[in-house]
Design a protein around this motif. Sequence first.
Motif, PDB file in Angstrom:
ATOM      1  N   UNK A  39       0.856  -1.178   0.000  1.00  0.00           N
ATOM      2  CA  UNK A  39       0.000   0.000   0.000  1.00  0.00           C
ATOM      3  C   UNK A  39       0.895   1.231   0.000  1.00  0.00           C
ATOM      4  N   UNK A  40       0.659   2.107  -0.953  1.00  0.00           N
ATOM      5  CA  UNK A  40       1.413   3.360  -1.071  1.00  0.00           C
ATOM      6  C   UNK A  40       0.490   4.497  -0.649  1.00  0.00           C
ATOM      7  N   UNK A  60       7.026   8.835  -0.451  1.00  0.00           N
ATOM      8  CA  UNK A  60       5.756   8.220  -0.071  1.00  0.00           C
ATOM      9  C   UNK A  60       5.985   7.266   1.091  1.00  0.00           C
ATOM     10  N   UNK A  61       4.885   6.800   1.629  1.00  0.00           N
ATOM     11  CA  UNK A  61       4.913   5.794   2.688  1.00  0.00           C
ATOM     12  C   UNK A  61       4.521   4.467   2.070  1.00  0.00           C
ATOM     13  N   UNK A  62       5.219   3.389   2.471  1.00  0.00           N
ATOM     14  CA  UNK A  62       4.927   2.056   1.956  1.00  0.00           C
ATOM     15  C   UNK A  62       4.590   1.128   3.126  1.00  0.00           C
ATOM     16  N   UNK A  71      11.393   0.678  -6.342  1.00  0.00           N
ATOM     17  CA  UNK A  71      11.671   1.503  -7.522  1.00  0.00           C
ATOM     18  C   UNK A  71      10.386   2.217  -7.919  1.00  0.00           C
ATOM     19  N   UNK A  72      10.559   3.400  -8.509  1.00  0.00           N
ATOM     20  CA  UNK A  72       9.410   4.200  -8.918  1.00  0.00           C
ATOM     21  C   UNK A  72       9.594   4.682 -10.346  1.00  0.00           C
ATOM     22  N   UNK A  73       8.478   4.794 -11.032  1.00  0.00           N
ATOM     23  CA  UNK A  73       8.451   5.284 -12.413  1.00  0.00           C
ATOM     24  C   UNK A  73       7.377   6.363 -12.488  1.00  0.00           C
ATOM     25  N   UNK A 105       3.178  11.568 -15.671  1.00  0.00           N
ATOM     26  CA  UNK A 105       1.760  11.314 -15.930  1.00  0.00           C
ATOM     27  C   UNK A 105       1.164  10.237 -15.023  1.00  0.00           C
ATOM     28  N   UNK A 106       2.015   9.457 -14.382  1.00  0.00           N
ATOM     29  CA  UNK A 106       1.523   8.430 -13.462  1.00  0.00           C
ATOM     30  C   UNK A 106       2.654   8.029 -12.537  1.00  0.00           C
ATOM     31  N   UNK A 107       2.302   7.465 -11.404  1.00  0.00           N
ATOM     32  CA  UNK A 107       3.312   6.950 -10.478  1.00  0.00           C
ATOM     33  C   UNK A 107       3.122   5.442 -10.404  1.00  0.00           C
ATOM     34  N   UNK A 108       4.171   4.698 -10.777  1.00  0.00           N
ATOM     35  CA  UNK A 108       4.169   3.246 -10.675  1.00  0.00           C
ATOM     36  C   UNK A 108       5.273   2.868  -9.698  1.00  0.00           C
TER      37      UNK A 108
END
Length: 113
Positions: A39-40, A60-62, A71-73, A105-108
């Motif tokens: 959960x992010x 962010x919090x995980x 990793x983040x995109x 445009x998005x956070x993955x």
Amino acid sequence: MIVALLALAVGAGVFAYAATNTVPGSNAGSGSGTISGYTISSVSYALNATTPTNLDQVAFTISPTAASTVKAQLAAAGTWYSCTNAAGSVTCNTTSPQATVAAATQLTVVATQ
């Protein structure tokens, strides 16, 4: 008759070679296990102080907090940025290559434990 004897000799030779093959023992198997997600929450972005159209960091919090690799995109088919996880508080520097506000445009997020 000679053709029949030749065929019989070739067949016996092939059988003899096949009969000397040995195959070591091996293991094979199948299994399953639960894959649960993370959960992010509390996502925030840090703008560059000089060029505010650039993003320098995403945080962010995980949960669960024990993710060892995160990793983040920020865009589909974009750069994957390595992140640091400190007890569930994650930061990802997005300066190499430099992320921009327009391209975000998005956070993955992908994570493993």
